[in-house]
Design an enzyme around this catalytic site. Structure first.
Site, short mmCIF file in Angstrom:
data_model
loop_
_atom_site.label_atom_id
_atom_site.label_comp_id
_atom_site.label_asym_id
_atom_site.label_seq_id
_atom_site.Cartn_x
_atom_site.Cartn_y
_atom_site.Cartn_z
N ASN A 10 0.86 -1.19 0.00
CA ASN A 10 0.00 0.00 0.00
C ASN A 10 0.89 1.23 0.00
O ASN A 10 1.53 1.53 1.00
CB ASN A 10 -0.90 -0.03 1.25
CG ASN A 10 -1.65 1.27 1.44
OD1 ASN A 10 -1.82 2.05 0.50
ND2 ASN A 10 -2.12 1.51 2.66
N TRP A 11 0.90 1.92 -1.12
CA TRP A 11 1.82 3.07 -1.25
C TRP A 11 1.26 4.35 -0.65
O TRP A 11 1.96 5.38 -0.65
CB TRP A 11 2.17 3.29 -2.72
CG TRP A 11 3.05 2.20 -3.28
CD1 TRP A 11 3.62 1.17 -2.57
CD2 TRP A 11 3.47 2.05 -4.63
NE1 TRP A 11 4.36 0.39 -3.42
CE2 TRP A 11 4.29 0.91 -4.69
CE3 TRP A 11 3.23 2.76 -5.81
CZ2 TRP A 11 4.87 0.47 -5.88
CZ3 TRP A 11 3.80 2.33 -6.99
CH2 TRP A 11 4.61 1.20 -7.02
N LYS A 12 0.03 4.34 -0.23
CA LYS A 12 -0.58 5.55 0.36
C LYS A 12 -0.36 6.76 -0.58
O LYS A 12 -0.39 6.59 -1.79
CB LYS A 12 -0.02 5.81 1.76
CG LYS A 12 0.00 4.55 2.63
CD LYS A 12 0.29 4.84 4.06
CE LYS A 12 0.43 3.52 4.79
NZ LYS A 12 0.23 3.65 6.22
N HIS A 93 -9.43 0.97 4.90
CA HIS A 93 -8.13 1.14 5.56
C HIS A 93 -8.34 2.06 6.78
O HIS A 93 -9.15 2.99 6.72
CB HIS A 93 -7.12 1.74 4.58
CG HIS A 93 -5.72 1.74 5.12
ND1 HIS A 93 -5.28 2.68 6.01
CD2 HIS A 93 -4.69 0.88 4.93
CE1 HIS A 93 -4.02 2.42 6.34
NE2 HIS A 93 -3.64 1.33 5.70
N GLU A 95 -6.76 4.47 7.86
CA GLU A 95 -6.58 5.91 7.57
C GLU A 95 -7.85 6.48 6.95
O GLU A 95 -8.20 7.63 7.18
CB GLU A 95 -5.34 6.12 6.69
CG GLU A 95 -4.06 5.91 7.49
CD GLU A 95 -2.86 5.46 6.71
OE1 GLU A 95 -2.86 5.55 5.46
OE2 GLU A 95 -1.89 4.99 7.34
N GLU A 165 -5.22 -5.32 10.31
CA GLU A 165 -4.19 -4.32 10.55
C GLU A 165 -4.46 -3.62 11.88
O GLU A 165 -5.27 -2.68 11.93
CB GLU A 165 -4.20 -3.27 9.44
CG GLU A 165 -3.92 -3.85 8.07
CD GLU A 165 -3.35 -2.79 7.14
OE1 GLU A 165 -2.22 -2.97 6.70
OE2 GLU A 165 -4.03 -1.77 6.91
N GLY A 171 2.52 2.01 10.71
CA GLY A 171 3.45 3.13 10.59
C GLY A 171 4.17 3.48 11.89
O GLY A 171 4.79 4.53 12.00
N SER A 208 3.50 -2.41 10.24
CA SER A 208 4.96 -2.43 10.43
C SER A 208 5.60 -3.75 10.00
O SER A 208 6.50 -4.26 10.67
CB SER A 208 5.32 -2.08 11.88
OG SER A 208 4.95 -0.74 12.15
N GLY A 229 3.00 -1.27 4.24
CA GLY A 229 2.99 0.16 3.92
C GLY A 229 4.40 0.64 3.64
O GLY A 229 4.95 0.47 2.55
N GLY A 230 5.04 1.21 4.67
CA GLY A 230 6.34 1.85 4.51
C GLY A 230 7.38 1.00 3.78
O GLY A 230 8.07 1.49 2.88
C1 PEP Z 1 -0.61 0.08 5.91
O1 PEP Z 1 -0.65 1.25 5.60
O2 PEP Z 1 -1.52 -0.66 5.53
C2 PEP Z 1 0.50 -0.38 6.73
C3 PEP Z 1 0.42 -1.58 7.22
O3 PEP Z 1 1.57 0.48 6.92
P1 PEP Z 1 3.00 0.14 7.60
O4 PEP Z 1 3.48 -1.15 6.99
O5 PEP Z 1 3.86 1.29 7.25
O6 PEP Z 1 2.76 -0.02 9.07
#
Ligand code: PEP
Length: 251
Positions: A10-12, A93, A95, A165, A171, A208, A229-230
């Site tokens: 997920n590149w956000k 999600h 967010e 999640e 994050g 994470s 994500g990251g």
């Molecule tokens: C996400 O945005 O779905 C996520 C899991 O982010 P991260 O891996 O950065 O925690």
């Protein structure tokens, strides 16, 4: 049943169209296709056209959509607009839920609209830190599943993916331990078995996920992939996570 893994990035709100195209080309070169492994990236809407048809190894998803087919909804994107640009769509999600106040009902309407348009929804669920600390994790997650997946028709279940999640792990660099994640994944698997008996609905862990924790997370019985994500923003770290899936598949 043989294991299968779905590794999703997920590149956000990161990467331009050019950056996305270059990333997908590099990523595709970094791993060999293997039966049982699905890799997908979820770029911003503005990059979806630029990553079309680059390589069958890298599947494409959108990060959100609205449930109406068209209309006076400034700034929104409809399921029909995603057809041909995205195979998957992330829905609910945290967010979207926390920052943009999407309700379970909104998420459910989106999910049914996505299925109706031939898109494969990835429904995100997860608890906050206070909810975990007060012992409400399973109640919250099962409620989000119950609402989010209400009305899914029998034949549509194979196109549904769930992502667990925990919000406190997104994050933050603080991932759920494999044991904590498996406990929730086990409950989700039992819930899904009651709703869609015999259908192997994939359940991804997200929060994470990094190269150094993905092997152990992916080894858990009811974790069928990861939503990253990251660490999906960098080819090296994302392909190292893909490599963990390949290792567990014996490739
Ligand atoms: C996400 O945005 O779905 C996520 C899991 O982010 P991260 O891996 O950065 O925690």
């Amino acid at each position: 049943m043989a294991r299968e893994y779905f590794i999703a990035g997920n590149w956000k709100m990161f990467k331009t169209a050019d950056e996305s195209r270059q990333f997908v080309q590099e990523l595709a070169r970094s791993f060999a296709p293997v039966a049982g492994l699905t890799v997908a990236v979820f770029p911003p809407f503005t990059a979806l056209a630029s990553v079309q048809g680059l390589d069958p190894r890298v599947h494409i998803g959108a990060q959100n959509m609205f449930y109406e087919a068209q209309g006076a909804f400034t700034g929104e994107i409809s399921p029909r607009m995603l057809q041909g640009l995205a195979e998957y769509v992330l829905l609910g999600h945290s967010e979207r839920r926390e920052i943009f106040h999407e309700s379970d009902r909104d998420v459910n309407r989106k999910l049914l609209a996505a299925l109706g348009a031939g898109l494969k929804p990835v429904l995100c669920v997860g608890e906050t830190l206070p909810e975990r600390e007060s012992g409400q994790t399973l109640e919250k997650v099962l409620r989000q599943l119950e609402h989010g997946l209400a009305g899914v028709a029998g034949g549509d279940w194979p196109n549904v993916t769930v992502a667990y999640e925990p919000i406190w792990a997104i994050g933050t660099g603080r991932n759920a331990t494999p044991g904590q994640a498996q406990e929730v994944h086990g409950a989700i698997a039992r819930w899904l078995a009651g709703k869609a008996p015999g259908i192997p609905v994939k359940v991804l862990y997200g929060g994470s996920v990094k190269p150094d924790n993905s092997l152990e997370l992916l080894s858990q019985a009811d974790i069928s992939g990861v939503l990253v994500g990251g660490a999906s923003l960098n080819v090296e770290s994302f392909s190292a996570i893909i490599q963990c899936g390949l290792t567990l598949l014996g490739a």
